[in-house]
Scaffold this motif. Sequence first.
Motif: not given
Length: 114
Positions: A56-75
């Motif tokens: 999967q590849v995800t692209y942010v169009i609008e808004g703020e997301f707190h994204f977690s992948i295998n326990g690592e979180v990025k804004v």
Amino acid sequence: MQKQSELFLSGEETEIEDIGGGLKRQMLGYNEELMMVKVFFDKGAEGYVHAHRHSQVTYVIEGEFHFSINGEVKVMKPGDSCLIPPHADHGAVCPTGGILIDTFSPPREDFLEG
């Protein structure tokens, strides 16, 4: 399962499916190898942590997301993207409301059923 979407899809005419929990999904096109989906998040909505066999590849169009992948979180903010390898635990919380574009290879069969 339908093997392919129409070649041309109108954003105004393509169904937006309410999938619950403040999330909506719009199919943007797919075939047997690739799928693109637009996901709408209400303010505070959460895409719960899950895993699947698809890349999967995800692209942010609008808004703020707190994204977690295998326990690592990025804004993540508009213009940001992430790669989610097969079987990686991942999820996102959207405190602002927003829109993502998700691509999957192979397509998510569960999105096409029912």
